[in-house]
Design an enzyme around this catalytic site. Structure first.
Site, short mmCIF file in Angstrom:
data_model
loop_
_atom_site.label_atom_id
_atom_site.label_comp_id
_atom_site.label_asym_id
_atom_site.label_seq_id
_atom_site.Cartn_x
_atom_site.Cartn_y
_atom_site.Cartn_z
CG HIS A 468 -3.90 -8.20 -2.47
ND1 HIS A 468 -5.21 -7.81 -2.29
CD2 HIS A 468 -3.19 -7.05 -2.51
CE1 HIS A 468 -5.28 -6.50 -2.24
NE2 HIS A 468 -4.07 -6.01 -2.36
CD GLU A 469 0.61 -6.83 -2.00
OE1 GLU A 469 0.82 -6.00 -2.90
OE2 GLU A 469 -0.12 -6.59 -1.02
CG HIS A 472 -1.55 -4.52 -6.24
ND1 HIS A 472 -2.52 -3.63 -6.65
CD2 HIS A 472 -1.77 -4.72 -4.92
CE1 HIS A 472 -3.29 -3.32 -5.61
NE2 HIS A 472 -2.86 -3.97 -4.55
CG HIS A 475 -2.96 -2.78 -12.62
ND1 HIS A 475 -3.60 -2.02 -11.67
CD2 HIS A 475 -3.37 -2.29 -13.80
CE1 HIS A 475 -4.38 -1.14 -12.28
NE2 HIS A 475 -4.26 -1.27 -13.57
ZN LIG Z 1 -3.64 -3.98 -2.53
#
Ligand SMILES: [Zn+2]
Length: 676
Positions: A468-469, A472, A475
């Site tokens: 998940h991290e 990010h 991104h």
């Molecule tokens: Zn998040």
């Protein structure tokens, strides 16, 4: 000389952590504010006609030193703090906020911005320039810049009262939480709890002055295990009632009037600014765009998940009776019986999975995923300075060897690091007038530390957290825009979790797990049956979980979709709002709203739906990969070019459609959860 104020002479111009000392922060802040004010003054006093360059671009670049200082300061405050830094924060934060407010409410500055806005069609601006202009203009307007003096004064009063009430709400809640303690005399009362939880309850009792006994409080790490494992139904009920009646008992800590007033004020504020409701105001700056999209979205889910949810509860009721449980399942029974059933059904636990997830292997796994999808390479770089010796530092390059980003990874808990996991940046990406700045991205987690005999072995939950991290982080790293304030994760709130949540999907795929999920002792690849079990258990009681989330969303939208002045009884208002999504009998005297911090103390008002929204996006987008192969380069490139690299330069719905060829639909998520 203050190292923050100098140009960084380090590798990739990364933060010189070794040179920066606590005493540098406040002077750097002061200097940053002074320079910022000077730059704003220049924009305002410019006698030439206002242009994009001399106003919008100048504003974008007005606070370089300040931004740089704040980025280092707040990141360290979260990841590596100490008493001195905490003290500095008490001065640092209010000064920075005050500066932000001064700029954001500067009427003369707004005159300049509006002058550019009014002639935007004749300026030959490209899409990104226009977006930057719009972002600045709108942020002033949404703060009341177009109101007359009387309107501005009204708005100021409303905001003041809202801020006082928000604090009062949180304060009442905190006091309620801290006031309650359930002290248990006998270890029998904790029957069913894992040994570690019993021990924690004993420690908590000791801490609270009840040595030799056991204690349970309303703090989640204490509350949740008890509700999940304790066999004693009466005690579970007592705890449920204590938690469910927080700040709604009619005493001095009651929040009913507080929330009613807050909803009224939010409505008034929205009206004053020309919107139909607070939800209209909020959603204008979201991918969902308006309340109708949100309510349709919720209704759709409700209708598709409700039958399944009812069936899950019926089955659970049967299961409870068969196993000596009650024939009238109540709210305080759900977690307990659901956990038992889940265990029976899947016989899977963390200990079985952990040997396959040695931290080093998982890191290698996410790097391989990034390489297969986007051609990125991660190379350890120990020239980059670290703020703690545990931090790992990398240079990220693309296939042609071009420098893409600097990357920090900080995995283990320690005193001075806050809980949880997050992604952040020490420098954003920008590319103005041929000067390209590549980003410096960091992820911070709190994973199990290695011991002398065992490496760090992650739970599956920690594995998905890392994915998940890292999503990010991609991104941030792949950002490719002109302006920093539109770059990377600077996107609408209900869009920011797409890159992170989509990456979690890879962690459930055999093709991906085969790359790295190898037993730390034997090297054996994780067996397919275990992967299947992980998938099945991940969607256990999906129907009920969906309805629960929807009920919170409905409540949030009910408070913020119109004038709430006429509500005479907040409790029945709440029960009515949540009714379409409730499954177990209502309990008189309990309320959710009076402790619903997300919408009354945090920033989630009219925004709770975004959790579900993000799931829809990630499932819908991942299905596109799945149909074409999870490592399909063509799809990956489309995702990078239209989403990861674009930041907030276009409306997220437009970006999404360019990637997917259509607007998102909830079908993929419903399929993933077995709901259709
Ligand atoms: Zn998040």
């Amino acid at each position: 000389m203050n190292p923050i104020l100098n140009e960084y002479k380090t590798v990739f111009a990364t933060v010189p952590f070794e040179e920066i000392k606590n005493e540098h922060f406040l002077p750097a802040l002061e200097e940053g504010i002074r320079l910022g004010k000077e730059n704003i003054e220049k924009i305002k006093s410019n006698t030439e006609e206002a242009t994009f360059e001399n106003t919008i671009l100048a504003l974008e670049n007005s606070s370089e030193i300040l931004d740089k200082t704040a980025e280092v300061f707040f990141n360290l405050l979260s990841a590596e703090t100490n008493d001195e830094l905490q003290e500095i924060a008490k001065e640092f934060s209010p000064k920075l906020t005050a500066y932000g407010n001064d700029v954001g409410l500067d009427a003369d500055l707004f005159i300049k911005i509006k002058a550019v806005w009014d002639k935007k069609d004749s300026l030959n601006l490209d899409a990104e320039d226009l977006k930057l202009l719009e972002k600045n203009y709108k942020s002033f307007v949404r703060n009341g810049a177009l109101l007359n003096e009387e309107g501005k004064e009204k708005l100021r009063k409303i905001d003041e009262e809202l801020s006082t009430l928000g604090l009062k709400f949180g304060d009442n809640n905190l006091k309620e939480t801290n006031k309650f303690i359930m002290v248990l005399d006998s270890e029998d009362d904790l029957k069913g709890l894992p040994a570690g939880e019993v021990e924690a309850a004993a420690m908590l009792a000791k801490e609270k002055g009840h040595e030799g006994k056991w204690a349970v409080t309303l703090d989640y790490p204490s509350l949740i295990p008890f509700m999940t494992y304790a066999e004693n139904r009466e005690l579970r009920k007592r705890l449920y009632m204590a938690n469910g009646t927080k700040s709604c008992k009619g005493d001095e800590l009651d929040n009913k009037e507080v929330i009613k007033r807050m909803a009224e004020l939010r409505h008034q504020r929205a009206k004053l600014l020309g919107y139909e409701s607070h939800a209209h105001f909020t959603l204008e700056e979201r991918m969902a765009a308006n309340p109708k999209t949100v309510t349709d979205f919720l209704d759709d889910f409700l209708s598709k998940a409700k039958d399944q949810a009812k069936k899950e509860i019926e089955d659970l009721q049967k299961y409870a009776v068969e196993n000596g449980g009650p024939s009238d399942l109540q709210n305080w029974d759900y977690a307990f019986w659901a956990e038992k059933l889940k265990k029976d059904k899947f016989s899977i636990d963390d200990e079985m999975l952990k040997p396959y997830f040695k931290l080093e292997n998982v890191i290698d796994g996410v790097f391989q995923v990034a390489n297969k999808l986007y051609g990125l390479n991660f190379k350890k770089n120990d020239e980059m300075q670290k703020y703690h010796k545990d931090v790992m530092t990398y240079e990220v390059t693309d296939e042609s060897g071009r420098h893409i980003a600097a990357f920090y990874a900080d995995f283990f808990p320690r005193a001075g690091k806050r809980n949880g996991a997050w992604m952040t940046a020490y420098r954003g990406q920008s590319n103005v007038d041929g000067v390209e700045k590549r980003p410096h991205i960091s992820i911070v987690c709190n994973f199990t530390k290695p011991t002398e005999t065992k490496p760090s072995l992650l739970t599956f939950n920690e594995v998905t957290t890392l994915f998940h991290e890292f999503g990010h982080a991609l991104h941030g790293m792949l950002a490719d825009t002109k302006y920093e304030s539109l770059s990377g994760t600077n996107v609408f709130w209900d869009f920011v979790e797409l890159p992170s949540q989509i990456l979690e999907n890879w962690a459930y795929e055999k093709e991906c797990l085969d790359l790295f999920a190898k037993h730390y002792e034997t090297g054996e690849v994780i067996p397919s049956e275990l992967i299947q079990k992980i998938k099945d258990s991940a969607t256990f009681h999906e129907g009920r979980a969906t309805l629960r989330q929807i009920s919170f969303c409905l409540l949030d939208m009910a408070w913020h979709s119109g004038d709430t002045t006429a509500i005479s009884n907040p409790e029945s208002f709440e029960k009515e709002a949540m009714k379409p999504a409730s499954l177990l009998p209502d309990v008189d005297g309990t309320m959710m709203s009076t402790s619903f911090g997300h919408i009354f103390a945090g920033g989630y008002s009219s925004g709770y739906y975004s959790y579900k929204w993000a799931e829809v996006l990630d499932a819908d987008a991942f299905e596109h990969f799945k149909e074409n192969g999870i490592f399909n380069r063509e799809i990956a490139t489309k995702f990078k070019d239209n989403i990861l690299s674009k930041g907030g330069t276009e409306h997220p719905m437009e970006l999404y459609k360019k990637f997917r060829g259509a607007e998102p639909t909830p079908d993929a998520l419903l399929r993933r959860g077995g709901l259709i």
